[in-house]
Design an enzyme around this catalytic site. Sequence first.
Site, mmCIF file in Angstrom:
data_model
loop_
_atom_site.group_PDB
_atom_site.id
_atom_site.type_symbol
_atom_site.label_atom_id
_atom_site.label_comp_id
_atom_site.label_asym_id
_atom_site.label_seq_id
_atom_site.Cartn_x
_atom_site.Cartn_y
_atom_site.Cartn_z
ATOM 1 C CB CYS A 103 -0.986 -0.057 1.174
ATOM 2 S SG CYS A 103 -2.296 1.170 1.102
ATOM 3 C CB ALA A 104 0.894 4.320 2.006
#
Length: 183
Positions: A103-104
């Site tokens: 994800c991030a």
Amino acid sequence: MGKVFVFLADGFEEIEGLTVVDMMRRAEIPTVTVSIGSSRNIIGAHRIEVEADIMFHEVLEAEGAMYVLPGGMPGTLHLKDHEGLGKLLQKAYKNEKYLAAICAAPTVFEKYGFLEGRKATSYPAMEEELKSADYQTDKVVVDGKIITSRGMGTAIDFAAKLVEIIKGTKEKDELLKSIVYGE
């Protein structure tokens, strides 16, 4: 095989972190959740409270074979700002340990230069931040000992790839069949 450490910070994406822990433990891979906060109790991005196995200062780097960072906000920012974690990841990278982020969280790897010239992916909104990477849109991208993935919807694929790296394709396939994935 050493342990898999999954680093948790307040605001982590619960599915991304806990899917890895669940699938690793189903595959009988020693997996330890690590709080980088001031308490073993971590509150996820969606207000789900989790008790980590250990605190950051209890991590024995010699035991680590793989270091995993779940995404989520503001969890990723806490991971990125944790000086001790940064030093541990840099040492692990230098010692060619497996580093995985979803994800991030691949932006943490970008901060330390781990993605320079490597294929990597992330949550689509984070693509701009992975300036040094050869950005991919596959669910999971492996380049050497760096593994990255896109987000909550790719968490099972991500965890399955980590199991495959540690235990092999047969064990990964058996695990996916046992959880009725892709049938």
